[in-house]
Design a protein around this motif. Structure first.
Motif, PDB file in Angstrom:
ATOM      1  N   THR A 108       0.815  -1.219   0.000  1.00  0.00           N
ATOM      2  CA  THR A 108       0.000   0.000   0.000  1.00  0.00           C
ATOM      3  C   THR A 108       0.848   1.269   0.000  1.00  0.00           C
ATOM      4  O   THR A 108       0.319   2.370   0.139  1.00  0.00           O
ATOM      5  N   ALA A 109       2.161   1.112  -0.159  1.00  0.00           N
ATOM      6  CA  ALA A 109       3.072   2.261  -0.087  1.00  0.00           C
ATOM      7  C   ALA A 109       2.927   3.170  -1.300  1.00  0.00           C
ATOM      8  O   ALA A 109       2.592   2.733  -2.397  1.00  0.00           O
ATOM      9  N   LYS A 110       3.198   4.444  -1.097  1.00  0.00           N
ATOM     10  CA  LYS A 110       3.273   5.421  -2.177  1.00  0.00           C
ATOM     11  C   LYS A 110       4.694   5.579  -2.684  1.00  0.00           C
ATOM     12  O   LYS A 110       4.904   5.916  -3.853  1.00  0.00           O
ATOM     13  N   VAL A 111       5.665   5.348  -1.799  1.00  0.00           N
ATOM     14  CA  VAL A 111       7.076   5.422  -2.179  1.00  0.00           C
ATOM     15  C   VAL A 111       7.800   4.244  -1.531  1.00  0.00           C
ATOM     16  O   VAL A 111       7.588   3.944  -0.349  1.00  0.00           O
ATOM     17  N   ILE A 112       8.649   3.551  -2.323  1.00  0.00           N
ATOM     18  CA  ILE A 112       9.448   2.443  -1.816  1.00  0.00           C
ATOM     19  C   ILE A 112      10.911   2.731  -2.137  1.00  0.00           C
ATOM     20  O   ILE A 112      11.248   3.075  -3.268  1.00  0.00           O
ATOM     21  N   ARG A 113      11.764   2.592  -1.123  1.00  0.00           N
ATOM     22  CA  ARG A 113      13.203   2.764  -1.311  1.00  0.00           C
ATOM     23  C   ARG A 113      13.885   1.444  -0.971  1.00  0.00           C
ATOM     24  O   ARG A 113      13.633   0.882   0.100  1.00  0.00           O
ATOM     25  N   VAL A 114      14.740   0.978  -1.875  1.00  0.00           N
ATOM     26  CA  VAL A 114      15.347  -0.342  -1.728  1.00  0.00           C
ATOM     27  C   VAL A 114      16.862  -0.253  -1.875  1.00  0.00           C
ATOM     28  O   VAL A 114      17.364   0.365  -2.814  1.00  0.00           O
ATOM     29  N   TYR A 115      17.581  -0.881  -0.956  1.00  0.00           N
ATOM     30  CA  TYR A 115      19.017  -1.061  -1.091  1.00  0.00           C
ATOM     31  C   TYR A 115      19.283  -2.563  -1.068  1.00  0.00           C
ATOM     32  O   TYR A 115      18.900  -3.252  -0.118  1.00  0.00           O
ATOM     33  N   GLN A 122       0.874  -7.389  -7.107  1.00  0.00           N
ATOM     34  CA  GLN A 122       0.087  -6.439  -6.325  1.00  0.00           C
ATOM     35  C   GLN A 122       0.795  -5.097  -6.216  1.00  0.00           C
ATOM     36  O   GLN A 122       0.196  -4.043  -6.430  1.00  0.00           O
ATOM     37  N   VAL A 123       2.086  -5.129  -5.895  1.00  0.00           N
ATOM     38  CA  VAL A 123       2.822  -3.874  -5.704  1.00  0.00           C
ATOM     39  C   VAL A 123       3.010  -3.131  -7.020  1.00  0.00           C
ATOM     40  O   VAL A 123       2.919  -1.904  -7.075  1.00  0.00           O
ATOM     41  N   MET A 124       3.237  -3.876  -8.104  1.00  0.00           N
ATOM     42  CA  MET A 124       3.571  -3.259  -9.383  1.00  0.00           C
ATOM     43  C   MET A 124       2.347  -2.959 -10.247  1.00  0.00           C
ATOM     44  O   MET A 124       2.486  -2.501 -11.381  1.00  0.00           O
ATOM     45  N   SER A 125       1.149  -3.203  -9.730  1.00  0.00           N
ATOM     46  CA  SER A 125      -0.058  -2.874 -10.484  1.00  0.00           C
ATOM     47  C   SER A 125      -0.417  -1.411 -10.266  1.00  0.00           C
ATOM     48  O   SER A 125       0.015  -0.781  -9.304  1.00  0.00           O
ATOM     49  N   GLU A 126      -1.219  -0.866 -11.168  1.00  0.00           N
ATOM     50  CA  GLU A 126      -1.600   0.549 -11.074  1.00  0.00           C
ATOM     51  C   GLU A 126      -2.464   0.803  -9.840  1.00  0.00           C
ATOM     52  O   GLU A 126      -3.333   0.000  -9.510  1.00  0.00           O
ATOM     53  N   PRO A 152       3.629   2.542  -7.130  1.00  0.00           N
ATOM     54  CA  PRO A 152       4.310   3.526  -6.275  1.00  0.00           C
ATOM     55  C   PRO A 152       5.597   3.998  -6.926  1.00  0.00           C
ATOM     56  O   PRO A 152       6.120   3.368  -7.851  1.00  0.00           O
ATOM     57  N   LYS A 153       6.117   5.109  -6.458  1.00  0.00           N
ATOM     58  CA  LYS A 153       7.452   5.526  -6.877  1.00  0.00           C
ATOM     59  C   LYS A 153       8.448   4.593  -6.196  1.00  0.00           C
ATOM     60  O   LYS A 153       8.356   4.354  -4.986  1.00  0.00           O
ATOM     61  N   ILE A 154       9.380   4.065  -6.974  1.00  0.00           N
ATOM     62  CA  ILE A 154      10.333   3.100  -6.431  1.00  0.00           C
ATOM     63  C   ILE A 154      11.755   3.562  -6.753  1.00  0.00           C
ATOM     64  O   ILE A 154      12.092   3.801  -7.910  1.00  0.00           O
ATOM     65  N   PHE A 155      12.572   3.698  -5.712  1.00  0.00           N
ATOM     66  CA  PHE A 155      13.967   4.079  -5.859  1.00  0.00           C
ATOM     67  C   PHE A 155      14.819   2.894  -5.399  1.00  0.00           C
ATOM     68  O   PHE A 155      14.624   2.392  -4.281  1.00  0.00           O
ATOM     69  N   VAL A 156      15.723   2.454  -6.253  1.00  0.00           N
ATOM     70  CA  VAL A 156      16.535   1.280  -5.949  1.00  0.00           C
ATOM     71  C   VAL A 156      18.014   1.608  -6.092  1.00  0.00           C
ATOM     72  O   VAL A 156      18.431   2.190  -7.096  1.00  0.00           O
TER      73      VAL A 156
END
Length: 267
Positions: free
Chosen positions: A103-110, A144-148, A151-155
């Motif tokens: 349900t996130a609007k922004v996801i940051r991944v390292y 689920q996460v990648m459907s419209e 979210p904005k995703i920074f990796v």
């Protein structure tokens, strides 16, 4: 019919249930007011359910399920929601991260060792996850996460991940080509971190930020992982992520590097 929950008390489980209702409504080609008319409630109530602002009763979940011809999917989601509410007390160090991520609007991944689960191809994932049920869960989580709306995703991805062979050369080539394709999508920013030292960057982590700016984090450990919604923890990870981005290649140079690795190592 339902007890309304303040925005500050919305849980990932409520948001996840609402996301199921929204997805099924959209797949049925219905607007909120059209579904509301079918189940005899206001459009605003449908909106509250979909946003996770309210927990509906089972009889209403059954009405939604029937109206949307969901074949029990909404009722199943409602039962899972109820079990979560019964069993989970939301302390700072206990949060259901997959639900928060969905349900996130922004996801940051390292990532330090393998491609993040959200970006794995099925072939790559099946080399890492041998249990068929767990693999299916991972692929459904991706969907689920990648459907419209995505979210904005920074990796930020360690360069060694591109070189570390998982499965066959064909599997690696497909996986890196998939990363290239994802990097071209609006809202996804992929950066590769060269082999450099970044202070305090010792383990992979993910931060999921909700629309209300609340954060949940998952930090990989030697025996699995830990989750936290503690503001001090998440603030520390945000600072760490900013340092990682500063040291990483920019998006265009990242794409060029991935193409070069595909040609030189995996072709």
């Amino acid at each position: 019919m339902a007890s309304t929950i303040e925005n500050r008390s919305r849980t990932p489980e409520l948001r996840s249930f609402g996301a199921v209702v929204r997805r099924l409504r959209e797949e049925a080609g219905l607007k909120q007011f059209e579904l509301a008319a079918q189940v005899n409630v206001s459009r605003a109530y449908i909106g509250h359910v979909e946003l996770g602002k309210t927990r509906c009763r089972l009889d209403f979940a059954k009405r939604l399920d029937g109206s949307l011809q969901a074949n029990g999917e909404i009722v199943t989601a409602w039962n899972k929601l109820l079990e979560s509410i019964k069993s989970v007390k939301y302390a700072a160090y206990f949060v259901n991260f997959p639900k928060a991520e969905s349900t996130a609007k922004v996801i940051r991944v390292y990532e330090t060792h393998v491609v993040n689960g959200l970006f794995q191809t099925e072939a790559y994932a099946s080399e890492i996850v041998k249990d068929a049920d767990i693999l299916n869960t991972r692929l459904n989580r991706q969907k689920q996460v990648m459907s419209e709306p995505i979210p904005k995703i920074f990796v930020v991805l360690e360069e060694s991940v591109l070189q570390r062979q998982v499965g066959t050369r064909e599997v690696m080539r497909e996986q890196l080509e998939h990363l290239l394709e994802l990097s071209e999508r609006p809202g996804i920013r992929l950066q590769v971190l060269p082999t450099v030292y970044v202070e305090d960057a010792r383990a992979a982590f993910t931060i999921a930020t909700q629309a209300d700016r609340s954060d949940a984090a998952y930090l990989v450990t030697g025996t699995g992982g830990v989750t936290s919604a503690d503001p001090d923890d998440t603030a520390n990870l945000h600072e760490r992520f900013a340092s990682l981005q500063a040291e990483a290649l920019n998006v265009r140079d990242t794409r060029a590097l991935i193409r070069r690795v595909i040609e030189e190592r995996w072709t």
